[in-house]
Write a protein that holds these residues in place. Structure first.
Motif, PDB file in Angstrom:
ATOM      1  N   THR A  46      46.722  40.323  46.266  1.00 64.18           N
ATOM      2  CA  THR A  46      46.719  41.498  45.382  1.00 64.18           C
ATOM      3  C   THR A  46      47.709  41.308  44.234  1.00 64.18           C
ATOM      4  O   THR A  46      47.391  41.605  43.082  1.00 64.18           O
ATOM      5  CB  THR A  46      47.063  42.772  46.170  1.00 64.18           C
ATOM      6  N   ALA A  47      48.885  40.799  44.555  1.00 62.51           N
ATOM      7  CA  ALA A  47      49.894  40.571  43.513  1.00 62.51           C
ATOM      8  C   ALA A  47      49.382  39.578  42.473  1.00 62.51           C
ATOM      9  O   ALA A  47      49.531  39.802  41.261  1.00 62.51           O
ATOM     10  CB  ALA A  47      51.190  40.070  44.148  1.00 62.51           C
ATOM     11  N   ALA A  48      48.769  38.493  42.923  1.00 62.50           N
ATOM     12  CA  ALA A  48      48.241  37.486  41.993  1.00 62.50           C
ATOM     13  C   ALA A  48      47.105  38.065  41.155  1.00 62.50           C
ATOM     14  O   ALA A  48      47.021  37.819  39.942  1.00 62.50           O
ATOM     15  CB  ALA A  48      47.777  36.252  42.762  1.00 62.50           C
ATOM     16  N   GLN A  49      46.242  38.852  41.786  1.00 59.75           N
ATOM     17  CA  GLN A  49      45.118  39.465  41.065  1.00 59.75           C
ATOM     18  C   GLN A  49      45.613  40.428  39.989  1.00 59.75           C
ATOM     19  O   GLN A  49      45.158  40.387  38.849  1.00 59.75           O
ATOM     20  CB  GLN A  49      44.212  40.196  42.054  1.00 59.75           C
ATOM     21  N   TYR A  50      46.556  41.300  40.342  1.00 60.66           N
ATOM     22  CA  TYR A  50      47.090  42.249  39.366  1.00 60.66           C
ATOM     23  C   TYR A  50      47.832  41.529  38.245  1.00 60.66           C
ATOM     24  O   TYR A  50      47.745  41.915  37.083  1.00 60.66           O
ATOM     25  CB  TYR A  50      48.010  43.264  40.048  1.00 60.66           C
ATOM     26  N   GLN A  51      48.549  40.465  38.588  1.00 63.94           N
ATOM     27  CA  GLN A  51      49.250  39.709  37.553  1.00 63.94           C
ATOM     28  C   GLN A  51      48.257  39.085  36.582  1.00 63.94           C
ATOM     29  O   GLN A  51      48.455  39.143  35.367  1.00 63.94           O
ATOM     30  CB  GLN A  51      50.141  38.635  38.177  1.00 63.94           C
ATOM     31  N   LEU A  52      47.190  38.515  37.103  1.00 59.31           N
ATOM     32  CA  LEU A  52      46.207  37.871  36.234  1.00 59.31           C
ATOM     33  C   LEU A  52      45.480  38.887  35.355  1.00 59.31           C
ATOM     34  O   LEU A  52      45.328  38.687  34.144  1.00 59.31           O
ATOM     35  CB  LEU A  52      45.198  37.074  37.067  1.00 59.31           C
ATOM     36  N   ILE A  53      45.062  39.992  35.932  1.00 52.76           N
ATOM     37  CA  ILE A  53      44.373  41.027  35.152  1.00 52.76           C
ATOM     38  C   ILE A  53      45.272  41.563  34.048  1.00 52.76           C
ATOM     39  O   ILE A  53      44.845  41.735  32.897  1.00 52.76           O
ATOM     40  CB  ILE A  53      43.910  42.177  36.082  1.00 52.76           C
ATOM     41  N   HIS A  54      46.538  41.794  34.379  1.00 56.22           N
ATOM     42  CA  HIS A  54      47.443  42.367  33.385  1.00 56.22           C
ATOM     43  C   HIS A  54      47.960  41.328  32.397  1.00 56.22           C
ATOM     44  O   HIS A  54      48.433  41.683  31.320  1.00 56.22           O
ATOM     45  CB  HIS A  54      48.553  43.156  34.079  1.00 56.22           C
ATOM     46  N   SER A  55      47.833  40.050  32.731  1.00 54.82           N
ATOM     47  CA  SER A  55      48.118  39.012  31.737  1.00 54.82           C
ATOM     48  C   SER A  55      47.086  39.083  30.618  1.00 54.82           C
ATOM     49  O   SER A  55      47.431  38.984  29.436  1.00 54.82           O
ATOM     50  CB  SER A  55      48.092  37.622  32.385  1.00 54.82           C
TER      51      SER A  55
END
Length: 153
Positions: free
Chosen positions: A72-81
């Motif tokens: 989840t952390a990686a997914q949110y980081q990528l989306i918000h990048s």
């Protein structure tokens, strides 16, 4: 009044004071370039952290809930990048996305790796989430100047 010919401009030409960049636009362009780089680096690290979570972390952590949190952390980081790339010309939204990714994803990464050592970061995760939400709201209700202007390097 002299007659207009086909070479006359339809709109008046801007005065020299309008065509010269101001300190504010130079500052905005500089912050846009910085946010662009932060977003690109954040996207690259999100992919790396996601791959590590899918492959390397399984050797160290057996708890499926912790592995899911990492994902989840990686997914949110990528989306918000990607969102940060699009918001790089809006310093308020870009700052909120940067702070939100750092606090939200960063605290989850740390808590997954060592929950005892990083227990104090527990309250940081929801604050980061609020920053992410606020960044989207700034984009929704803030000043819109058309499509994003991507920085030149």
């Amino acid at each position: 009044m002299p007659p207009e010919d086909e070479s006359s401009p339809l709109l008046p030409r801007p005065s020299s004071s309008l065509s010269t960049p101001t300190k504010r636009t130079e500052s905005t362009m500089a912050s846009s370039a910085i946010f662009w780089k932060v977003a690109a680096i954040s996207g690259a690290t999100a992919v790396g952290f996601g791959a590590f979570g899918a492959h390397g972390l399984k050797k160290r952590i057996a708890d499926p809930a912790k592995l899911a949190s990492w994902g989840t952390a990686a997914q949110y980081q990528l989306i918000h990048s990607v969102a940060l790339l699009m918001a790089s010309g809006n310093p308020v939204a870009a700052s909120l996305f940067t702070a939100g990714m750092t606090m939200f994803s960063g605290s989850i990464y740390a808590l997954t790796l060592n929950p005892d050592k990083f227990k104090f970061l527990g309250p940081v995760t929801p604050i980061g989430g609020v920053c992410l939400i606020a960044g989207w709201l700034v984009l929704a209700f803030g000043k819109r100047g058309g499509p994003p202007k991507f920085p030149r390097f």
